[in-house]
Design an enzyme around this catalytic site. Structure first.
Site, PDB file in Angstrom:
ATOM      1  N   ARG A  36       0.542  -1.568  -0.103  1.00 49.82           N
ATOM      2  CA  ARG A  36       0.075  -0.130   0.320  1.00 49.82           C
ATOM      3  C   ARG A  36       0.635   1.647  -0.143  1.00 49.82           C
ATOM      4  O   ARG A  36       0.430   1.658  -0.802  1.00 49.82           O
ATOM      5  CB  ARG A  36      -0.975  -0.351   0.594  1.00 49.82           C
ATOM      6  N   LYS A 197     -16.705 -18.611   4.034  1.00 48.73           N
ATOM      7  CA  LYS A 197     -18.178 -17.734   4.174  1.00 48.73           C
ATOM      8  C   LYS A 197     -19.461 -17.280   3.099  1.00 48.73           C
ATOM      9  O   LYS A 197     -19.282 -16.040   2.397  1.00 48.73           O
ATOM     10  CB  LYS A 197     -18.543 -17.515   5.507  1.00 48.73           C
ATOM     11  N   GLY A 354      -7.810  -8.919   0.697  1.00 46.89           N
ATOM     12  CA  GLY A 354      -6.988  -9.746   1.096  1.00 46.89           C
ATOM     13  C   GLY A 354      -6.157 -10.792   1.210  1.00 46.89           C
ATOM     14  O   GLY A 354      -5.174 -11.487   0.579  1.00 46.89           O
ATOM     15  N   GLY A 377     -12.422  -4.857   1.953  1.00 43.54           N
ATOM     16  CA  GLY A 377     -13.159  -4.208   1.828  1.00 43.54           C
ATOM     17  C   GLY A 377     -14.386  -3.796   0.802  1.00 43.54           C
ATOM     18  O   GLY A 377     -15.531  -3.453   0.413  1.00 43.54           O
TER      19      GLY A 377
HETATM   20  C1  3PG Z   1      -8.767  -2.248   4.940  1.00 46.93           C
HETATM   21  O1  3PG Z   1      -7.970  -1.676   5.515  1.00 46.93           O
HETATM   22  O2  3PG Z   1      -9.342  -2.508   4.544  1.00 46.93           O
HETATM   23  C2  3PG Z   1      -8.823  -0.238   4.885  1.00 46.93           C
HETATM   24  O3  3PG Z   1      -7.569   0.375   5.287  1.00 46.93           O
HETATM   25  C3  3PG Z   1     -10.124   0.395   5.474  1.00 46.93           C
HETATM   26  O4  3PG Z   1     -10.270   0.093   7.139  1.00 46.93           O
HETATM   27  P1  3PG Z   1     -10.878  -0.512   8.301  1.00 46.93           P
HETATM   28  O5  3PG Z   1     -11.560  -1.539   7.527  1.00 46.93           O
HETATM   29  O6  3PG Z   1     -10.363  -0.440   9.556  1.00 46.93           O
HETATM   30  O7  3PG Z   1     -11.813   0.737   8.134  1.00 46.93           O
END
Ligand code: 3PG
Ligand code: MG
Length: 396
Positions: A36, A197, A354, A377
Site C-alpha cells: 500500500r 463463508k 486480502g 472491504g
Molecule cells: C482496510 O485495511 O481495509 C482499509 O484501510 C479500511 O480499514 P477499516 O476496515 O478499518 O475501515
C-alpha cells in the site's frame, strides 16, 4: 469519467491534503507488507512535480476516536521515507497548531504525514467541524485511498465537499480497472468467488449472478452450496443454515443464464494441517469423517476451459485452504492459467481482497494480472454493486 484527476486541478504553490491508505500490516514495529505504501508513490511524485506540497492524511487500525499510542502513524515513517526517497515530516496531530506548524516547517520536496485521523471521534462520525479543521490546513483535496472509500469519514468524504477535490493516480487506476472488470466489461465475464463463508458474500453473489456469464464458487463457500443440494460434505466447513440462501442464488443464476461452477472433484483430508493425508474423490464421495479442503484436477481442467473462453475475469477469494499445501493446488493452477491468458493479451484479469492477493502472490501469478486492487472491504462492497462514499464524494 465524472471525477477529476490530478490533471484537472491547479497544484502549483498549493498545500495538497492527500488522503492515502497506509493501513499496513506490522509485526514487532516493522511493516511486513509495504504494497500500500509503494502504491501511493506515483501520486506523491506527481503532486510534487506539479509544484504542490504533499500533506498526507491517513488512518491506521481502529482506535475508535481515541489516541492509542500503539496505533500511531509515526511507526510507518521509516517505510514511507524508504519508498519515497524523501524526508517525511511527521505531525503528532492531524488538525490544529501542531499540524499547521509541521506543514509550514516542511522544506520543498518534503512530505508531511499527519497523525492518525481516527484519533479524533469526528473522523468516523464525519463531523463537519472536524472536516473543516482539516480543510483549513490545505488548498486542495486529493483522495488516493480507494481501499478506504467504503467509509464515509471526514477525511474520505467530508473534505471532498470543502476543497477542490480530485482522485489520485492509484484511485484513478483502481476505478478504471473496476470499470473494465464489471462496469462495462468485454464479455464473456467470469467471476471467481471463494473464501470461507457464504454469509459474508451473499450480497456479492446476488449482484454477480445478474452481471457475469460464469460464476465459479470455491473454498468453504462451495461446501455450503453442495450441502444445500444434499451432497455429503463430511466434516467440512459449511454453513448449513445458509442452505435456503444458497438455493436462491442458484435459482437466480439459472434465470439470469449465469453458469455456476461448483467443484466436480474434491481433495479431502481428516484434518487441516500440512502433510495431512489427502485424497482426491468425485464430489459426493466425501467420507463422513473427512473435510473438503480444495477442488480437484477435474474441476481445475473445467475452470481452465472457462477462463480460456472468457475475455474478463474478476477474482475474490481462494478456491481452497491455500495457506496449507497441498490444498493450494486448485487456486495456484487456476491463478496461473489466468496469468498466462492475461500475459498473452487474451484476458483482462482483476483481483482484490486480502486473502486473494496473498493467494495470487503465493501462486506467482499476481504480476501478470491486469490489475490487483489494494482494497479489501472496499473491493467487496464494490463487487456487491454498492456506491462507495469516498468515490461518490469525488463526483461533486
Ligand atoms: C482496510 O485495511 O481495509 C482499509 O484501510 C479500511 O480499514 P477499516 O476496515 O478499518 O475501515
Ligand atoms: Mg479492513
Amino acid at each position: 469519467m465524472a471525477w477529476k484527476t490530478l490533471d484537472d486541478v491547479a497544484l502549483a504553490g498549493k498545500v495538497v491534503l492527500t488522503r492515502v491508505d497506509i493501513n499496513v500490516p506490522m509485526e514487532a514495529g516493522r511493516v511486513t507488507d509495504t504494497t500500500r505504501i509503494a502504491k501511493i508513490v506515483p501520486t506523491v511524485e506527481d503532486i510534487i512535480a506539479r509544484g504542490g506540497q504533499v500533506v498526507l492524511l491517513a488512518h491506521f487500525d481502529r482506535p475508535k476516536g481515541r489516541v492509542v499510542p500503539g496505533m500511531s502513524l509515526l511507526q510507518v515513517v521509516p517505510a514511507l521515507e524508504q519508498a519515497l526517497g524523501r524526508k517525511v515530516v511527521f505531525a503528532a496531530d492531524c488538525v490544529g497548531e501542531v499540524a499547521a506548524t509541521a506543514i509550514a516547517a516542511a522544506g520543498p520536496g518534503d512530505v508531511v504525514l499527519l497523525e492518525n485521523t481516527r484519533f479524533h471521534p469526528g473522523e468516523e462520525a464525519n463531523a463537519p467541524a472536524f472536516a473543516a479543521e482539516m480543510a483549513a490546513l490545505g488548498d486542495v483535496f486529493v483522495n488516493d485511498a480507494f481501499s478506504a472509500a467504503h467509509r464515509a469519514h471526514a477525511s474520505t468524504t467530508g473534505l471532498a465537499h470543502l476543497l477542490p477535490a480530485a482522485a489520485g493516480r492509484l484511485m484513478e487506476a483502481e476505478l478504471q480497472a473496476l470499470e473494465a472488470a464489471l462496469g462495462s466489461p468485454e464479455r464473456p465475464v467470469v467471476a471467481v468467488v471463494g473464501g470461507a463463508k457464504v454469509s459474508t458474500k451473499l450480497a456479492l453473489l446476488g449482484n454477480l449472478v445478474g452481471r457475469v456469464d460464469h460464476l465459479v464458487i470455491g473454498g468453504g463457500m462451495a461446501n455450503t452450496f453442495l450441502a444445500a443440494q444434499g451432497v455429503e460434505v463430511g466434516t467440512s466447513l459449511a454453513e448449513r443454515d445458509m442452505a435456503a440462501m444458497a438455493l436462491d442464488i442458484l435459482a437466480r443464476a439459472k434465470t439470469a443464464a449465469c453458469a455456476i461452477h461448483l467443484p466436480l472433484d474434491i481433495v479431502v483430508a481428516r484434518e487441516l494441517k500440512a502433510g495431512a493425508e489427502a485424497r482426491t474423490l468425485p464430489v459426493g464421495n466425501c467420507p463422513a469423517d473427512a473435510m473438503i479442503l480444495d477442488a480437484g484436477p477435474a474441476t481445475v481442467a473445467v475452470l481452465e476451459t472457462v477462463l480460456a473462453a472468457c475475455k474478463t475475469l474478476i477474482w475474490n477469494g481462494p478456491l481452497g485452504a491455500f495457506e496449507i499445501a497441498p490444498f493450494d493446488a486448485a487456486t495456484t493452477a487456476v491463478a496461473r492459467a489466468a496469468a498466462v491468458l492475461t500475459a498473452a493479451g487474451k484476458l483482462v484479469s482483476v483481483a482484490g481482497g486480502g486473502d486473494t492477493v496473498s493467494a495470487l502472490n503465493q501462486a506467482g501469478a499476481a504480476a501478470d494480472f491486469t490489475f490487483i486492487s489494494t482494497a479489501g472491504g472496499a473491493f467487496l462492497e464494490w463487487m456487491e454493486g454498492k456506491d462507495l462514499p469516498g468515490v461518490t464524494a469525488l463526483m461533486g
